[in-house]
Write an enzyme that holds these catalytic residues in place. Structure first.
Site, PDB file in Angstrom:
ATOM      1  CB  CYS A 117      48.649 -32.128  79.281  1.00 44.91           C
ATOM      2  SG  CYS A 117      50.126 -31.819  78.323  1.00 44.91           S
ATOM      3  CG  HIS A 254      45.186 -30.471  77.039  1.00 47.09           C
ATOM      4  ND1 HIS A 254      45.991 -29.371  77.272  1.00 47.09           N
ATOM      5  CD2 HIS A 254      46.008 -31.440  76.557  1.00 47.09           C
ATOM      6  CE1 HIS A 254      47.233 -29.672  76.952  1.00 47.09           C
ATOM      7  NE2 HIS A 254      47.270 -30.917  76.507  1.00 47.09           N
ATOM      8  CG  ASN A 284      50.063 -29.328  74.606  1.00 50.70           C
ATOM      9  OD1 ASN A 284      49.780 -28.852  75.709  1.00 50.70           O
ATOM     10  ND2 ASN A 284      50.158 -30.625  74.383  1.00 50.70           N
TER      11      ASN A 284
HETATM   12  O1  UT7 Z   1      49.248 -32.796  75.663  1.00 52.69           O
HETATM   13  C1  UT7 Z   1      49.730 -34.079  75.807  1.00 52.69           C
HETATM   14  C2  UT7 Z   1      49.093 -34.974  74.856  1.00 52.69           C
HETATM   15  N1  UT7 Z   1      49.725 -34.862  73.563  1.00 52.69           N
HETATM   16  C3  UT7 Z   1      49.011 -35.041  72.507  1.00 52.69           C
HETATM   17  O2  UT7 Z   1      47.826 -35.196  72.622  1.00 52.69           O
HETATM   18  C4  UT7 Z   1      49.706 -35.136  71.191  1.00 52.69           C
HETATM   19  C5  UT7 Z   1      49.130 -36.282  70.457  1.00 52.69           C
HETATM   20  N2  UT7 Z   1      49.720 -36.516  69.140  1.00 52.69           N
HETATM   21  C6  UT7 Z   1      49.551 -35.679  68.103  1.00 52.69           C
HETATM   22  O3  UT7 Z   1      48.990 -34.614  68.229  1.00 52.69           O
HETATM   23  C7  UT7 Z   1      50.023 -36.151  66.739  1.00 52.69           C
HETATM   24  O4  UT7 Z   1      50.326 -37.525  66.821  1.00 52.69           O
HETATM   25  C8  UT7 Z   1      51.264 -35.395  66.217  1.00 52.69           C
HETATM   26  C9  UT7 Z   1      50.865 -34.000  65.811  1.00 52.69           C
HETATM   27  C10 UT7 Z   1      52.337 -35.363  67.275  1.00 52.69           C
HETATM   28  C11 UT7 Z   1      51.831 -36.086  64.983  1.00 52.69           C
HETATM   29  O5  UT7 Z   1      50.844 -36.224  63.981  1.00 52.69           O
HETATM   30  P1  UT7 Z   1      50.637 -37.629  63.250  1.00 52.69           P
HETATM   31  O6  UT7 Z   1      49.628 -37.408  62.211  1.00 52.69           O
HETATM   32  O7  UT7 Z   1      50.317 -38.638  64.346  1.00 52.69           O
HETATM   33  O8  UT7 Z   1      52.020 -37.897  62.588  1.00 52.69           O
HETATM   34  P2  UT7 Z   1      53.084 -39.086  62.843  1.00 52.69           P
HETATM   35  O9  UT7 Z   1      53.735 -38.930  64.166  1.00 52.69           O
HETATM   36  O10 UT7 Z   1      52.424 -40.394  62.551  1.00 52.69           O
HETATM   37  O11 UT7 Z   1      54.149 -38.787  61.737  1.00 52.69           O
HETATM   38  C12 UT7 Z   1      53.797 -38.801  60.326  1.00 52.69           C
HETATM   39  C13 UT7 Z   1      54.977 -38.265  59.537  1.00 52.69           C
HETATM   40  C14 UT7 Z   1      56.312 -38.909  59.898  1.00 52.69           C
HETATM   41  O12 UT7 Z   1      57.046 -39.069  58.711  1.00 52.69           O
HETATM   42  P3  UT7 Z   1      57.134 -40.490  57.967  1.00 52.69           P
HETATM   43  O13 UT7 Z   1      57.722 -41.428  58.982  1.00 52.69           O
HETATM   44  O14 UT7 Z   1      55.710 -40.830  57.604  1.00 52.69           O
HETATM   45  O15 UT7 Z   1      58.014 -40.217  56.810  1.00 52.69           O
HETATM   46  C15 UT7 Z   1      56.984 -37.863  60.758  1.00 52.69           C
HETATM   47  O16 UT7 Z   1      58.376 -37.956  60.712  1.00 52.69           O
HETATM   48  O17 UT7 Z   1      55.137 -36.864  59.781  1.00 52.69           O
HETATM   49  C16 UT7 Z   1      56.498 -36.597  60.112  1.00 52.69           C
HETATM   50  N3  UT7 Z   1      56.552 -35.446  61.002  1.00 52.69           N
HETATM   51  C17 UT7 Z   1      56.658 -34.181  60.546  1.00 52.69           C
HETATM   52  N4  UT7 Z   1      56.739 -33.673  59.314  1.00 52.69           N
HETATM   53  C18 UT7 Z   1      56.815 -32.330  59.194  1.00 52.69           C
HETATM   54  C19 UT7 Z   1      56.512 -35.425  62.352  1.00 52.69           C
HETATM   55  N5  UT7 Z   1      56.594 -34.165  62.787  1.00 52.69           N
HETATM   56  C20 UT7 Z   1      56.690 -33.374  61.698  1.00 52.69           C
HETATM   57  C21 UT7 Z   1      56.797 -31.984  61.499  1.00 52.69           C
HETATM   58  N6  UT7 Z   1      56.869 -31.511  60.228  1.00 52.69           N
HETATM   59  N7  UT7 Z   1      56.828 -31.107  62.536  1.00 52.69           N
END
Ligand code: UT7
Length: 327
Positions: A117, A254, A284
């Site tokens: 990225c 980005h 992204n």
């Molecule tokens: O370009 C390269 C760099 N990449 C990035 O900058 C991405 C950086 N990360 C992010 O943007 C965020 O961390 C995400 C969008 C990937 C995830 O958001 P988050 O608020 O950090 O969520 P999390 O990973 O802590 O997950 C929270 C909950 C989990 O469920 P439990 O364990 O709390 O029950 C996940 O399983 O959200 C769940 N979850 C979803 N739920 C519905 C993860 N993906 C999804 C989804 N739909 N698509």
């Protein structure tokens, strides 16, 4: 003090998004997710998807031709092509050589840069090294990706986040006075930390599995690194450029997550109205997202020649970086 300086100046910008759009609601039909979750956590509403038989070099070529037209140049002028991509058509040859052939540019320099990225910021600094030293006169710097081809469509934690697209800039040498009033690249700050590779990677490749592999990400850990790392790189690039954050007209980050854009802007003290955000439209697109956002901001009339622009990105590696330039 006036010191005649050759700068590499962006003279044209172009973006291309493939026709097919996949909405959050479309994805909710196949994985356990919802439009509400995706939009609230990321700001994404939709992503574009390359058609079957449409490759990264095709997207790159479309964006390159638009950037050349905006610069008032033709393929015959191009003597350097750098494509930032992590999703090349083939393991080799490079996408850059394919673009060269597709647009009909003459024999010159062409190669790819792989910094995921962060690839566009890295590629821009490499091109600046050629143009600002007079080694190339008219460079195409392209970010182009077909990220949807790396998705595990059963992994809701990643498959909702990425999309396909390409953006390109034309970079040409112009003499300046060696001050921040000059148009062109004013300061870069690039970083990598290979000890963080397990946070964001693809689980295949030619020398390991012999397959392309799928993208894997510890999203919340990447998120935590993002705001801190990017903010530090922004401050370092502004210091190299000799400008203060107040002098920045537009922040073109980005486009990974709206919450990251806002977090970074807050941390470095950038007014939220100066942030160009396109994450809702194309998600992204890895190395393509900065030039796509730049093209968007120019096309809608906000970003104009002479404005001071700040770019930043972070991606797999981990790699990250920032650039201050006057358009
Ligand atoms: O370009 C390269 C760099 N990449 C990035 O900058 C991405 C950086 N990360 C992010 O943007 C965020 O961390 C995400 C969008 C990937 C995830 O958001 P988050 O608020 O950090 O969520 P999390 O990973 O802590 O997950 C929270 C909950 C989990 O469920 P439990 O364990 O709390 O029950 C996940 O399983 O959200 C769940 N979850 C979803 N739920 C519905 C993860 N993906 C999804 C989804 N739909 N698509």
């Amino acid at each position: 003090m006036i010191k005649p300086t050759l700068r590499s100046v962006i003279t044209g910008v172009g973006g291309y998004l493939p026709e097919d759009i996949v909405t959050n609601a479309d994805l909710a039909k196949t994985v356990d997710t919802s439009d509400e979750w995706i939009f609230e956590r990321t700001g994404i509403r939709q992503r574009h998807k390359a058609a079957e038989g449409q490759y990264t070099s095709d997207l790159a070529t479309e964006a390159a031709l638009k950037a050349l037209a905006a610069a008032g140049r033709g393929p015959q002028h191009v003597d350097l092509i750098i494509v930032a991509t992590t999703t090349p058509d083939l393991t080799f040859p490079s996408v850059a050589t394919m673009v060269q052939a597709k647009i009909g540019a003459p024999v010159g320099i062409a190669f790819d840069v792989q910094a995921v990225c962060s690839g566009f910021v890295y590629a821009l600094s490499v091109a600046d090294g050629f143009v600002a030293r007079g080694l190339a006169k008219c460079a195409l710097v392209i970010g182009a990706e077909t990220m949807t081809r790396l998705m595990d469509w059963h992994d809701r934690g990643t498959c909702v986040l990425f999309g396909d697209g390409a953006g390109a800039v034309v970079l040409e040498g112009q003499m300046g006075q060696g001050t921040t009033a000059d148009r062109g690249m004013l300061g870069f700050s690039l970083r990598a930390d290979g000890t963080k590779r397990d946070l964001l990677y693809v689980d295949g490749g030619p020398s390991t599995t012999g397959t392309t592999g799928k993208l894997r990400m510890a999203g919340n850990q990447v998120f935590r690194h993002a705001v801190v790392n990017i903010s530090e790189a922004i401050e370092a690039s502004a210091a190299v450029a000799g400008v203060s954050i107040d002098q920045i007209d537009w922040f073109v980050p980005h486009q990974a997550n709206q919450r990251i854009l806002e977090g970074v802007a807050r941390r470095v003290g950038l007014d939220e109205h100066k942030v160009i955000s396109t994450v809702s439209i194309h998600a992204n697109t890895s190395a393509a997202s900065i030039p796509l956002a730049l093209a968007h901001g120019i096309d809608d009339g906000r970003i104009k020649p002479g404005h001071m622009v700040l770019l930043e990105a972070m991606g797999g590696g981990l790699t990250w970086g920032a650039c201050v330039l006057r358009l």
